[in-house]
Design a protein around this motif. Structure first.
Motif, mmCIF file in Angstrom:
data_model
loop_
_atom_site.group_PDB
_atom_site.id
_atom_site.type_symbol
_atom_site.label_atom_id
_atom_site.label_comp_id
_atom_site.label_asym_id
_atom_site.label_seq_id
_atom_site.Cartn_x
_atom_site.Cartn_y
_atom_site.Cartn_z
ATOM 1 N N TRP A 73 0.805 -1.222 0.000
ATOM 2 C CA TRP A 73 0.000 0.000 0.000
ATOM 3 C C TRP A 73 0.843 1.279 0.000
ATOM 4 O O TRP A 73 0.315 2.350 -0.269
ATOM 5 C CB TRP A 73 -0.925 0.025 1.220
ATOM 6 C CG TRP A 73 -1.946 -1.061 1.234
ATOM 7 C CD1 TRP A 73 -2.328 -1.840 0.182
ATOM 8 C CD2 TRP A 73 -2.732 -1.487 2.350
ATOM 9 N NE1 TRP A 73 -3.307 -2.724 0.568
ATOM 10 C CE2 TRP A 73 -3.578 -2.535 1.902
ATOM 11 C CE3 TRP A 73 -2.815 -1.110 3.680
ATOM 12 C CZ2 TRP A 73 -4.479 -3.196 2.737
ATOM 13 C CZ3 TRP A 73 -3.705 -1.751 4.521
ATOM 14 C CH2 TRP A 73 -4.526 -2.784 4.049
ATOM 15 N N ARG A 76 3.283 5.750 3.462
ATOM 16 C CA ARG A 76 2.403 6.793 3.995
ATOM 17 C C ARG A 76 1.018 6.252 4.323
ATOM 18 O O ARG A 76 0.454 6.562 5.383
ATOM 19 C CB ARG A 76 2.298 7.949 2.994
ATOM 20 C CG ARG A 76 3.449 8.920 3.075
ATOM 21 C CD ARG A 76 3.290 10.060 2.111
ATOM 22 N NE ARG A 76 4.276 11.104 2.364
ATOM 23 C CZ ARG A 76 4.797 11.886 1.430
ATOM 24 N NH1 ARG A 76 4.420 11.743 0.166
ATOM 25 N NH2 ARG A 76 5.683 12.817 1.739
ATOM 26 N N GLN A 77 0.462 5.441 3.446
ATOM 27 C CA GLN A 77 -0.882 4.931 3.675
ATOM 28 C C GLN A 77 -0.933 4.033 4.908
ATOM 29 O O GLN A 77 -1.830 4.157 5.756
ATOM 30 C CB GLN A 77 -1.360 4.160 2.443
ATOM 31 C CG GLN A 77 -1.684 5.029 1.236
ATOM 32 C CD GLN A 77 -0.457 5.405 0.423
ATOM 33 O OE1 GLN A 77 0.672 5.192 0.850
ATOM 34 N NE2 GLN A 77 -0.688 5.957 -0.762
ATOM 35 N N THR A 80 -0.321 6.076 8.148
ATOM 36 C CA THR A 80 -1.466 6.951 8.448
ATOM 37 C C THR A 80 -2.631 6.153 9.038
ATOM 38 O O THR A 80 -3.199 6.536 10.073
ATOM 39 C CB THR A 80 -1.926 7.676 7.178
ATOM 40 O OG1 THR A 80 -0.867 8.486 6.673
ATOM 41 C CG2 THR A 80 -3.125 8.569 7.481
#
Length: 403
Positions: A73, A76-77, A80
């Protein structure tokens, strides 16, 4: 020190070290914050121990899984999503009137969604510096993380005792979200993409250096956990002595990491650094006098950050770039299990033999931590004059600039 100064002047290095340390600050706060809060709410250290065990189990299970997901993914994803869920779970323990089983369930969720900051940053490092700077950077990172374990408990204790245990937990959430957001905003997370691994989950453990680092990391952290339990049992929770001795222990690690960070990593490197840890812990068992413990644990500490830096380097040099995050996830899982095992064994010995029992446990674990890399020398890469960067993947790695 001039070498480290030049390293920190490299574009983005100082910023990303500061961001990831801030995001990982809750690691030095949550255990103590949960302990104080659950004990106050339920009047039971046993209940607090169950909640902490659930948190540790969640972290141990999540380590390789969330690290691997970053190749699917994106960093960052994954960071987060996990950060948001984890922040809500931790806040729920502080703010909601939970039963012990409910608190354990929420703590498990918090552990499972603890953002994989450490695997992410150690995957990014090889892309930020040249090959000669990588090992010193790992050493600087291992040394700097001692700040978490020195300052975190002090801040947590002050806020929890002077303001309230709820605020002690919520402060950890502030660091998690604030530091995590800062880290996510780092442009390096946009420039570096982890390729999707084509290997099965856990296959990276078939790499002998990764397995060696995981086992030795388990033994090292288990010894440290036993020492921490022994120091607290010796001086109690209320006095300053325990905090001072543990701070000196961490300072020893900081000094060792900065002093030995440029020493070339040969096949005996990990065994030599673990020998320092073993000698210090073995000497500490001789006497529980505060000055004796301060000196001997400083000696033991000198080997800790350098040993961790060697583990990070041999893992980095032994796996493909697409497998680095998962490899560091397994190493982290080994350390988390080590912390739980070391604390548990030390607790049993403290109940049976007093505080000295914890130092006996630490000495045995330290000895094993020295013997494993000694016997497993053939698994240890010789990185003298060689590049510690990960093995390139066969397919091109896309980078995006300007993010």
């Amino acid at each position: 020190m001039s070498s480290y100064s030049n390293l920190l002047k490299t574009r983005g290095v100082a910023r990303i070290i500061a961001a990831q340390l801030t995001a990982r600050f809750p690691f030095g706060m949550l255990s103590l914050a949960f302990l104080l809060h659950i004990e106050r709410v339920h009047d039971s250290y046993g209940a607090a121990g169950l909640v902490l065990a659930a948190l540790s189990i969640g972290q141990a299970v999540a380590g390789p899984l969330t690290s691997r997901l970053m190749g699917v993914w994106g960093m960052r994803q994954v960071i987060t999503i996990t950060m948001i869920i984890c922040a809500f779970a931790i806040s729920a323990i502080a703010l909601l009137p939970l039963t012990i089983p409910a608190a354990m369930g929420v703590a498990l969720v918090a552990g499972l969604t603890m953002p994989p900051i450490q695997p992410a940053v150690r995957t990014i490092y090889p892309k930020m510096v040249n090959s000669k700077q990588l090992t010193p950077l790992f050493s600087l990172d291992a040394s700097a993380q001692e700040i978490i374990w020195v300052v975190g408990p002090v801040i947590t204790t002050f806020v929890s005792t002077q303001i309230g245990t709820v605020w002690g937990i919520l402060l950890a959430v502030v660091f998690l979200v604030g530091g995590g957001t800062w880290f996510i905003a780092s442009p390096e997370l946009g420039r570096v993409r982890i390729p999707r691994s084509r290997r099965k989950l856990g296959a990276v453990l078939a790499k002998p250096p990764v397995l060696l680092a995981t086992i030795v990391g388990f033994l090292l952290v288990a010894a440290c956990a036993a020492i921490e339990a022994g120091v607290v049992a010796t001086f109690g929770h209320d006095g300053l002595e325990a905090g001072i001795v543990l701070a000196i222990f961490a300072v020893g690690s900081l000094v060792g990491g900065l002093s030995l960070g440029h020493v070339p990593i040969g096949p005996w490197a990990l065994a030599r650094r673990m020998l320092i840890v073993f000698v210090g812990t073995a000497l500490a068992a001789v006497s529980l006098n505060i000055w004796w413990l301060a000196v001997t644990l400083f000696i033991a500490g000198v080997g800790i950050a350098p040993a961790l830096a060697v583990m990070f380097s041999i893992v980095s040099a032994s796996v493909r770039f697409s497998d680095t995050a998962e490899a560091y996830g397994w190493v982290g899982t080994g350390q988390l299990i080590g912390a739980a095992v070391g604390s548990a064994f030390a607790g049993f010995l403290i109940d049976g033999q007093g505080a000295s029992g914890a130092f006996y446990v630490a000495g045995v674990l330290g000895l094993l931590g020295f013997l494993v890399p000694l016997v497993g020398k053939r698994w240890h890469p010789d990185l003298r004059g060689k590049d510690a960067s990960p093995i390139p993947d066969t397919e091109p790695i896309q980078t995006v600039s300007g993010l």
